[in-house]
Design a protein around this motif. Structure first.
Motif, mmCIF file in Angstrom:
data_model
loop_
_atom_site.group_PDB
_atom_site.id
_atom_site.type_symbol
_atom_site.label_atom_id
_atom_site.label_comp_id
_atom_site.label_asym_id
_atom_site.label_seq_id
_atom_site.Cartn_x
_atom_site.Cartn_y
_atom_site.Cartn_z
ATOM 1 N N ARG A 1 -62.414 28.271 -91.729
ATOM 2 C CA ARG A 1 -63.222 29.614 -91.920
ATOM 3 C C ARG A 1 -63.784 29.633 -93.356
ATOM 4 N N LEU A 2 -62.971 29.320 -94.200
ATOM 5 C CA LEU A 2 -63.114 29.148 -95.645
ATOM 6 C C LEU A 2 -64.101 28.185 -96.163
ATOM 7 N N ASP A 3 -63.668 27.100 -95.390
ATOM 8 C CA ASP A 3 -64.840 25.922 -95.641
ATOM 9 C C ASP A 3 -66.327 26.352 -95.270
ATOM 10 N N LEU A 4 -66.344 27.002 -94.241
ATOM 11 C CA LEU A 4 -67.448 27.587 -93.870
ATOM 12 C C LEU A 4 -68.186 28.370 -94.871
ATOM 13 N N VAL A 5 -67.516 29.366 -95.371
ATOM 14 C CA VAL A 5 -67.873 30.172 -96.397
ATOM 15 C C VAL A 5 -68.286 29.489 -97.747
ATOM 16 N N ARG A 6 -67.702 28.180 -98.070
ATOM 17 C CA ARG A 6 -67.841 27.461 -99.099
ATOM 18 C C ARG A 6 -69.332 26.802 -98.804
ATOM 19 N N VAL A 7 -69.287 26.228 -97.682
ATOM 20 C CA VAL A 7 -70.599 25.444 -97.221
ATOM 21 C C VAL A 7 -71.914 26.475 -97.391
ATOM 22 N N ILE A 8 -71.847 27.707 -96.749
ATOM 23 C CA ILE A 8 -72.726 28.614 -97.079
ATOM 24 C C ILE A 8 -73.302 28.932 -98.222
ATOM 25 N N ASP A 9 -72.107 29.057 -99.130
ATOM 26 C CA ASP A 9 -72.415 29.535 -100.332
ATOM 27 C C ASP A 9 -73.204 28.361 -101.366
ATOM 28 N N GLU A 10 -72.763 27.272 -101.016
ATOM 29 C CA GLU A 10 -73.539 26.119 -101.780
ATOM 30 C C GLU A 10 -74.970 25.840 -101.157
ATOM 31 N N GLU A 11 -75.346 26.184 -99.885
ATOM 32 C CA GLU A 11 -76.531 25.979 -99.517
ATOM 33 C C GLU A 11 -77.336 26.953 -99.902
ATOM 34 N N ILE B 1 -60.436 38.984 -96.375
ATOM 35 C CA ILE B 1 -60.036 39.425 -97.733
ATOM 36 C C ILE B 1 -59.973 38.064 -98.690
ATOM 37 N N GLN B 2 -59.319 36.868 -98.174
ATOM 38 C CA GLN B 2 -59.200 35.852 -98.934
ATOM 39 C C GLN B 2 -60.484 35.350 -99.282
ATOM 40 N N ALA B 3 -61.634 35.449 -98.496
ATOM 41 C CA ALA B 3 -62.867 35.095 -98.693
ATOM 42 C C ALA B 3 -63.817 35.815 -99.838
ATOM 43 N N LYS B 4 -63.355 37.246 -99.895
ATOM 44 C CA LYS B 4 -63.923 37.977 -100.952
ATOM 45 C C LYS B 4 -63.373 37.781 -102.203
ATOM 46 N N LYS B 5 -62.042 37.530 -102.042
ATOM 47 C CA LYS B 5 -61.324 37.119 -103.484
ATOM 48 C C LYS B 5 -62.034 35.981 -104.001
ATOM 49 N N SER B 6 -62.241 34.888 -103.156
ATOM 50 C CA SER B 6 -62.616 33.619 -103.575
ATOM 51 C C SER B 6 -64.137 33.499 -103.881
ATOM 52 N N TYR B 7 -64.976 34.547 -103.083
ATOM 53 C CA TYR B 7 -66.502 34.400 -103.206
ATOM 54 C C TYR B 7 -66.834 36.113 -103.278
ATOM 55 N N PRO B 8 -66.663 36.569 -104.306
ATOM 56 C CA PRO B 8 -66.889 38.192 -104.392
ATOM 57 C C PRO B 8 -68.224 38.339 -104.491
ATOM 58 N N HIS B 9 -69.279 37.214 -104.850
ATOM 59 C CA HIS B 9 -70.531 37.531 -105.122
ATOM 60 C C HIS B 9 -71.234 37.406 -103.752
ATOM 61 N N LEU B 10 -70.568 36.675 -102.532
ATOM 62 C CA LEU B 10 -71.185 36.269 -101.520
ATOM 63 C C LEU B 10 -70.858 37.370 -100.269
ATOM 64 N N ILE B 11 -69.531 37.622 -100.179
ATOM 65 C CA ILE B 11 -69.198 38.529 -99.278
ATOM 66 C C ILE B 11 -69.383 40.037 -99.620
ATOM 67 N N SER B 12 -70.086 40.507 -98.603
ATOM 68 C CA SER B 12 -70.919 41.813 -98.682
ATOM 69 C C SER B 12 -70.256 42.817 -97.962
ATOM 70 N N GLY B 13 -69.687 42.776 -96.771
ATOM 71 C CA GLY B 13 -68.899 43.891 -96.198
ATOM 72 C C GLY B 13 -68.378 43.373 -94.850
ATOM 73 N N TYR B 14 -67.868 44.313 -93.929
ATOM 74 C CA TYR B 14 -67.077 43.789 -92.803
ATOM 75 C C TYR B 14 -67.806 44.577 -91.439
ATOM 76 N N ASP B 15 -67.819 43.916 -90.443
ATOM 77 C CA ASP B 15 -68.515 44.374 -89.006
ATOM 78 C C ASP B 15 -67.724 43.775 -88.122
#
Length: 584
Positions: A308-318, A357-371
């Motif tokens: 999951r955190l790798d997916l966040v990284r890939v999304i952020d990179e693209e 929460i892990q993703a938010k700490k690593s990518y605070p600019h990318l993670i907007s909220g929760y649903d």
């Protein structure tokens, strides 16, 4: 009628009096009808206009309309005239003999109207319009399926297997077969066996080979077959008697088939780029998407591993690559609303919240909220999930991160049932926006609270229609909410799976302006501006968020800057309408 006024009257002789004993209907008498220019009729019409104006002053788009420039006012009038002309000339079978067999009419269901709407001048206007922000969409349903399938066919190592026998000939067998498509290191290169009786269940074969050997039309036929498996088709659309649960099963099956293809890294990267290219071309400047997938795989990986955190990284990179590219020039960016299936058990949801929460700490600019996502009628309610949600809020506070809620709620046809009551909980939990809010119009108190708390409704009209919450755009509840002053924006939800064949929002914009008389181009502009005004551009605590929205264009931060940029685009767009259609 004023009692003091003496109206001018017309006289009309109805007959002659023959005798006092004549029947009533045969008696001669005269009637006096007030002239339309008389004081009493003028007074009535004046009161009528005042009543209509008073109601319109309570609409959510009233302030936007009051501030229209002269050019924008003219553009809105032209768009209204164009709409009226097309209602008569294009959508009327009486005016066009070629349409008689098709029974076209304004407000017909989206899947039937789609090919026709794209030929209209009103479509050109909606396509050109600056749409602001796309605030409600699911990443896995955002790119046209033909591109996804063709890309998968050309991606090395992607294979297909079936659970059950081979797909020999019958269409109904192929429509219901359990199909799996994944990257596999040891897939069989020969795909012809999958179309034969001797196929062994769960045998992986090359997707490219299988597609080229498809019995009905080769590769092209295969693409169309798989696309039909993953799309709400015209046949699905008209089968309203099967109900909401049935169409949701088709949608969930579509996600299960297509998502493993999309969330394989080499395809995912191209998928995100294509998504952003398409929405930018459609006039979208900012995106907030739901889109987590628990089964993301890196290139060359065929065994499931936690990524999951790798997916966040890939999304952020693209995203960063696109924004910095020449084709991404002027695009504001993307943020991710972390989503979890509401049908999961407590252990799984808590695990997912920890990853968020892990993703938010690593990518605070990318993670907007929760649903929480998935069919509301078939998942856990917010009331049931209250302990987990409170734990999440407490954990965020402990970890020093701010992850606001952007809940789906009211995506249902119920009235007072447990699903409908998700609206109460979404408001109590401080959801900054509400996804769909379809049943909100039944709750006068909640309507007042949504307005007071400045909660935006992320409305998805075509999605609501396709999923059978409403029969057509004409009976959608959003106009009722707008009339009550509820702020809203338009979004497209799952366009690739619902027949749009694009990531853009033009179809939803067209449906709204064509279907709702009171909306018009000005109302459409207000919805687009709202999408910018309620975008979560940066991390803000609740009070700062509310103050910033209240300040709007007069603020000093990113939000105000973006609203001003959209306002400038809106004026340029209105000028284009005047230049393009001013000779009407």
């Amino acid at each position: 009628m004023n009692g003091d006024a003496t109206p001018e009257r017309k006289s009309a002789s109805i007959g002659h009096l023959h005798s006092p004993e004549a029947p009533y209907e045969e008696r001669a008498f005269e009637i006096s009808i007030p002239d339309r220019k008389s004081a009493s009729v003028k007074s009535f019409f004046k009161n009528r206009e005042a009543l209509i104006a008073k109601e319109k002053s309570q609409r959510s788009d009233h302030e936007f309309r009051q501030n229209l420039s002269p050019i924008a006012q003219k553009a809105c009038l032209l768009a209204g005239e164009l709409r009226a002309r097309e209602l008569e000339a294009f959508w009327s079978t009486a005016q066009n003999s070629e349409l008689e067999k098709q029974e076209l009419f304004p407000g017909m269901i989206f899947n039937l109207a789609k090919s026709h709407m794209e030929k209209t001048s009103l479509w050109k206007i909606c396509q050109k319009m600056p749409k602001g922000a796309l605030l409600h969409c699911h990443l896995g349903a955002m790119v046209d399926l033909e591109w996804v399938i063709e890309t998968a066919i050309e991606t090395e190592g992607v294979c297909i297997c079936l659970l059950g026998g081979g797909l020999v000939s019958k269409d109904d067998v192929r429509a219901k077969a359990d199909v799996r498509i994944l990257f596999q290191k040891n897939g069989n290169a020969d795909g012809s066996s999958i179309w034969k009786k001797g196929y062994v269940s769960e045998t992986w074969v090359s997707l490219k080979s299988a597609s080229e050997r498809f019995p009905n039309g080769g590769r092209e036929g295969f693409v169309q077959w798989l696309k039909s498996r993953c799309t709400i088709t015209q046949e699905d659309n008209v089968a309203h008697h099967l109900g909401v649960d049935d169409i949701w099963r088709k949608l969930q099956g579509a996600f299960q088939t297509i998502a493993p293809i999309e969330f394989y890294e080499p395809i995912t990267r191209g998928f995100i780029r294509r998504f952003l290219q398409t929405v930018k071309e459609d006039g979208v400047k900012w995106v907030e998407m739901r889109g987590m997938n628990r089964n993301f795989r890196l290139e060359g990986e065929h065994e499931h591993t936690e990524r999951r955190l790798d997916l966040v990284r890939v999304i952020d990179e693209e995203i960063n690559t696109f924004v910095k590219s020449e084709e991404g020039k002027g695009f504001w960016g993307v943020r991710l609303i972390w989503d979890t299936l509401r049908s999961f058990n407590t252990k799984t949801i808590i695990e997912d919240m920890k990853f968020c929460i892990q993703a938010k700490k690593s990518y605070p600019h990318l993670i907007s909220g929760y649903d929480l996502v998935g069919p509301e009628d078939d998942g856990r309610t917010l009331r049931d999930l209250t302990p987990e949600l409170m734990w999440f809020q407490d954990e965020c506070a402990k970890e020093g991160v701010n992850i606001p809620f952007f809940f789906h709620a009211g995506e249902c046809v119920g009235d007072g049932n447990s699903t409908d009551q998700n609206l109460f909980d979404a408001i109590l939990f401080g959801s900054r926006r509400i996804g769909h809010g379809f049943s909100l119009y039944k709750h006068p108190l909640l309507i007042d609270m949504v307005k007071e708390k400045k909660i935006l409704i992320e409305s998805c009209p075509i999605s609501n229609e396709v999923l059978r919450y409403t029969a057509s755009i004409m009976s959608h509840p959003l106009p009722a909410l707008l009339a009550r002053g509820v702020p809203a924006s338009l979004s497209n939800d799952d366009p690739a799976l619902m027949g749009h064949d694009t990531s853009g929002m033009t179809h939803d914009f067209w449906q709204a302006i064509q279907g709702w008389e009171n909306l018009g181009l000005a109302g459409l502009g207000s919805l687009a501006q709202n999408s910018v005004k309620w975008s979560n551009f940066e991390n803000q605590d609740t009070q700062t968020w509310l103050d910033d929205i209240s300040a709007g264009v007069n603020g000093t931060g990113i939000r105000a800057k973006r609203i001003r940029e959209w306002n400038k685009e809106w004026e340029q767009f209105c000028l284009w309408i005047v230049d393009e259609f001013g000779s009407l």
